[in-house]
Design an enzyme around this catalytic site. Structure first.
Site, mmCIF file in Angstrom:
data_model
loop_
_atom_site.group_PDB
_atom_site.id
_atom_site.type_symbol
_atom_site.label_atom_id
_atom_site.label_comp_id
_atom_site.label_asym_id
_atom_site.label_seq_id
_atom_site.Cartn_x
_atom_site.Cartn_y
_atom_site.Cartn_z
ATOM 1 N N TYR A 1 -6.318 49.916 -6.007
ATOM 2 C CA TYR A 1 -7.158 50.969 -6.614
ATOM 3 C C TYR A 1 -7.760 50.488 -7.935
ATOM 4 C CZ TYR A 1 -8.422 55.653 -8.320
ATOM 5 O OH TYR A 1 -9.097 56.762 -8.794
ATOM 6 N N LYS B 1 -11.937 48.654 0.048
ATOM 7 C CA LYS B 1 -13.265 48.664 0.665
ATOM 8 C C LYS B 1 -14.175 49.732 0.052
ATOM 9 C CE LYS B 1 -13.581 47.842 5.214
ATOM 10 N NZ LYS B 1 -13.230 47.902 6.659
#
Ligand code: UDP
Length: 307
Positions: A142, A88
């Site tokens: 990531y 997010k």
């Protein structure tokens, strides 16, 4: 305006910006960062902290000249703990901050990462390399969020003419890291100082190239000050195996710790070293602090934490 300003690199960057007489507003939800990193900054004129999650929305009153997006958990131990927050903040958080920069007519800097190269098949890694990333592995949250953040940044630059910069940050260490950060330098130093075994994952033949945080911050400012919209690698090209690093830290700390070998994490990159030719040529930037000197500057901080 700096997201992630209470993090390890973010807090050093805040100090450098205050030293330039910038007014600094930090937005940080303190998920993996610490307010204590801002001790010494909080009283300085022009500094403001706001506990806020930039993945939700971002509203800032008044003019903003620079939007720097550093917020994200970034240690491999954070990946299984906070995978959704990481996706997010790299995607929604980047979108929110690009929108803020556009509304304010601000310059935008994305703190990207060497993880965009994944487990690289090209060595050392130039910015022109597209990478070798596993989207569904444990590091995918990531790596892919940062790749999306770069795509978002270039889209805003191309579609809206937004004034954007991208810095791909390689492994960085120094004072201000969490002692339980989980990355290799804090782990080895903490273990060596406690006389505990240094935990090497795998044989230790994998390599990394470690940049002292002051060099890194100088590099980020050089990227910010440049006129270049395409990414820059920012890191130290001095490459070392993890086994050599363990021995170096044992010597530097005067520790009697032994070295133990454990399992290698899934998708752990085998080799990593930045090609910094582009930054050398266009920014006149390169690191100045050797690993030996950087460790000397870092050890007192970890000795204090251990005391
Ligand atoms: N590593 C290790 N022992 C530790 C922590 C890390 O051997 O206690 C290794 C890890 O497997 C990787 C390298 O050190 O090969 C760097 O890991 P780090 O977590 O610092 O960051 P990465 O570069 O993987 O994002």
């Amino acid at each position: 305006m700096i997201s992630g300003g209470a993090g390890f690199i973010g807090s050093h960057l805040c100090r450098a910006l205050l030293d330039r007489d910038c007014q600094v507003v930090v937005l940080d939800n303190l998920l993996t960062s610490r307010r204590a990193n801002l001790d010494g900054l909080e009283g300085r004129p022009g500094f403001e902290f706001s506990k806020h999650d930039v993945s939700l929305d971002v509203r800032v009153d008044g003019p903003v000249d620079l939007v720097l997006h550093l917020a994200s958990p970034a240690s491999p131990v954070d990946f299984p703990a906070f995978p959704i927050q990481i996706v997010k903040v790299g995607t929604l958080g980047t979108h929110n901050l690009l929108g803020l920069a556009r509304a304010k007519g601000a310059r935008f800097l994305l703190a990207s990462t060497s993880e965009v190269y994944g487990d690289p098949l090209v060595h050392p890694q130039p910015e022109s390399y597209w990478g070798n990333v596993n989207p569904i592995g444990p590091r995918g949250c990531y790596d892919e969020a940062k790749r999306c953040a770069e795509a978002f940044t270039m889209a805003y630059h191309r579609a809206h003419g937004l004034d954007t910069r991208i810095a791909r940050i390689f492994n960085t260490y120094g004072p201000g890291m969490r002692h339980d950060d989980g990355r290799v330098v804090p782990n080895f130093i903490t273990q060596a100082l406690a006389g505990q075994p240094l935990t090497i994952y795998g044989s230790g033949s994998q390599t990394r190239s470690l940049c002292y945080v002051d060099d890194l911050v100088r590099g980020l400012l050089a990227v910010l000050d440049s006129d270049e919209n395409l990414p820059f690698n920012v890191g130290n090209p001095e490459e070392i195996t993890i086994l050599e690093l363990a021995r170096t830290i044992i010597t530097a700390t005067g520790s009697r710790s032994e070295i133990v070998f454990g399992d290698r994490p899934e998708d752990d990159p085998e080799r990593r070293r930045p090609d910094i030719s582009r930054a050398r040529e266009l920014l006149g930037w390169e690191p100045r602090i050797s690993l030996a000197a950087g460790l000397e500057l870092t050890l007192p901080y970890f000795r204090n934490l251990a005391a």
